[in-house]
Design an enzyme around this catalytic site. Structure first.
Site, PDB file in Angstrom:
ATOM      1  N   TYR A  42      12.885 -25.949  21.118  1.00  0.00           N
ATOM      2  CA  TYR A  42      12.169 -26.848  22.037  1.00  0.00           C
ATOM      3  C   TYR A  42      10.867 -26.186  22.509  1.00  0.00           C
ATOM      4  O   TYR A  42       9.794 -26.794  22.470  1.00  0.00           O
ATOM      5  CB  TYR A  42      13.099 -27.156  23.203  1.00  0.00           C
ATOM      6  CG  TYR A  42      12.552 -28.053  24.280  1.00  0.00           C
ATOM      7  CD1 TYR A  42      12.537 -29.433  24.124  1.00  0.00           C
ATOM      8  CD2 TYR A  42      12.099 -27.525  25.496  1.00  0.00           C
ATOM      9  CE1 TYR A  42      12.078 -30.255  25.143  1.00  0.00           C
ATOM     10  CE2 TYR A  42      11.644 -28.350  26.512  1.00  0.00           C
ATOM     11  CZ  TYR A  42      11.634 -29.715  26.328  1.00  0.00           C
ATOM     12  OH  TYR A  42      11.175 -30.533  27.332  1.00  0.00           O
ATOM     13  N   SER A  72       5.901 -30.054  28.294  1.00  0.00           N
ATOM     14  CA  SER A  72       6.880 -29.432  29.195  1.00  0.00           C
ATOM     15  C   SER A  72       6.250 -28.165  29.748  1.00  0.00           C
ATOM     16  O   SER A  72       5.351 -27.591  29.110  1.00  0.00           O
ATOM     17  CB  SER A  72       8.133 -29.060  28.401  1.00  0.00           C
ATOM     18  OG  SER A  72       8.932 -28.161  29.158  1.00  0.00           O
TER      19      SER A  72
HETATM   20  C1  BGC Z   1      13.682 -29.063  29.703  1.00  0.00           C
HETATM   21  C2  BGC Z   1      14.848 -28.983  30.639  1.00  0.00           C
HETATM   22  C3  BGC Z   1      14.625 -27.900  31.689  1.00  0.00           C
HETATM   23  C4  BGC Z   1      13.273 -28.045  32.340  1.00  0.00           C
HETATM   24  C5  BGC Z   1      12.936 -26.966  33.360  1.00  0.00           C
HETATM   25  C6  BGC Z   1      12.410 -29.187  30.505  1.00  0.00           C
HETATM   26  O1  BGC Z   1      11.307 -29.232  29.654  1.00  0.00           O
HETATM   27  O2  BGC Z   1      13.841 -30.201  28.878  1.00  0.00           O
HETATM   28  O3  BGC Z   1      16.020 -28.761  29.913  1.00  0.00           O
HETATM   29  O4  BGC Z   1      15.623 -27.988  32.687  1.00  0.00           O
HETATM   30  O5  BGC Z   1      12.270 -28.073  31.369  1.00  0.00           O
HETATM   31  O6  BGC Z   1      13.096 -25.682  32.854  1.00  0.00           O
END
Ligand code: BGC
Length: 255
Positions: free
Chosen positions: A156, A143
């Site tokens: 996360y 991410s």
């Molecule tokens: C997350 C989302 C978030 C996005 C942008 C992703 O990794 O799971 O919840 O909206 O990143 O910030």
């Protein structure tokens, strides 16, 4: 076809970005192993769609937070299709809680599904690649938050930061075997993980305004990058992250 006869394992392959990766890889000629937890229905209907398009896929019940189950997924690839070429560590969850709110149970679950699964999945795949003797590839669906704080989603972020260092370090360790490690870092993507954001017009307005390209990604736009990374053209990429975020992580606030 970019992935003709290559075999991929895709964790969390029956929904969101994982499902798009399965369909895109199969459309390029790949064989795919897809996991499910307790309910095989979504995986079965996805396999039907893959087969209807001329591809090959197989399902397996697996808890990706367990090393044994990750080994079983790799073994399923070998037993069904003869070998493994690519592991995609895609399974992921988030809690949308801050440091002060996150419980120990929340933290352990996020770490187990996001980071521990990527760690031991990479280990299981790497052992198989070494026994095959001709290299291999692990792609982690990370991410932008592997490197960019998301206040209110801290567990996360911590898990994705761990995945970033997993890729950098394992890529260095495994290079001598011709095994590559690459992260894909999506920004905001229209998937079940963002369902609550998408259901809130105010939040969506703010989110779209923060994205230079002005909109969330579709899962297919992430899957196409994964297909490229698994293809011959990306053969010199390792220990690195490819960001696919419409520019969101540049963090511009504008005036
Ligand atoms: C997350 C989302 C978030 C996005 C942008 C992703 O990794 O799971 O919840 O909206 O990143 O910030």
């Amino acid at each position: 076809m970019l992935l003709k006869d290559k075999t991929l394992v895709v964790t969390g392959g029956n929904s969101g970005i994982g499902e798009a990766i399965v369909l895109a890889a199969a459309a390029e000629g790949a064989n795919v192993v897809i996991d499910y937890v307790a309910h095989p229905e979504e995986t079965e209907s996805l396999i039907d769609r893959v087969e209807a398009a001329g591809g090959r896929a197989v399902g397996i019940e697996a808890d990706v937070s367990r090393s044994d189950d990750l080994h079983a997924m790799v073994q399923k690839a070998v037993d069904t299709f003869g070998r493994l070429d690519v592991l995609v560590n895609n399974a992921g969850i988030e809690t949308r809680t801050s440091l002060l709110e996150t419980t120990e149970a929340d933290f352990e679950k996020v770490m187990a599904i996001n980071m521990k699964s990527a760690f031991f999945g990479s280990q299981a795949a790497a052992k198989q690649f070494i026994s095959q003797g001709d290299g291999g590839l692990v792609i982690n669906i990370s991410s932008v938050h592997e490197d960019w704080p998301m206040p209110g989603n801290i567990a996360y972020c911590v898990s994705k930061g761990g995945i970033r260092m997993l890729t950098r370090t394992a890529g260095v360790e495994l290079g001598e075997h011709g095994i590559r490690m690459v992260n894909v870092a999506p920004g905001a993507v229209s998937t079940p993980i963002n369902a609550s954001t998408e259901a809130d017009p105010e939040k969506m307005k703010r989110l779209d305004a923060a994205i230079p390209l002005g909109r969330m990604a579709q899962s297919e736009e992430i899957a196409d990058v994964v297909v490229f990374l698994a293809s011959r053209g990306a053969g010199y990429m390792t220990s690195t992250t490819v960001t696919v975020d419409g520019g969101i992580s540049q963090g511009s606030v504008g005036l």
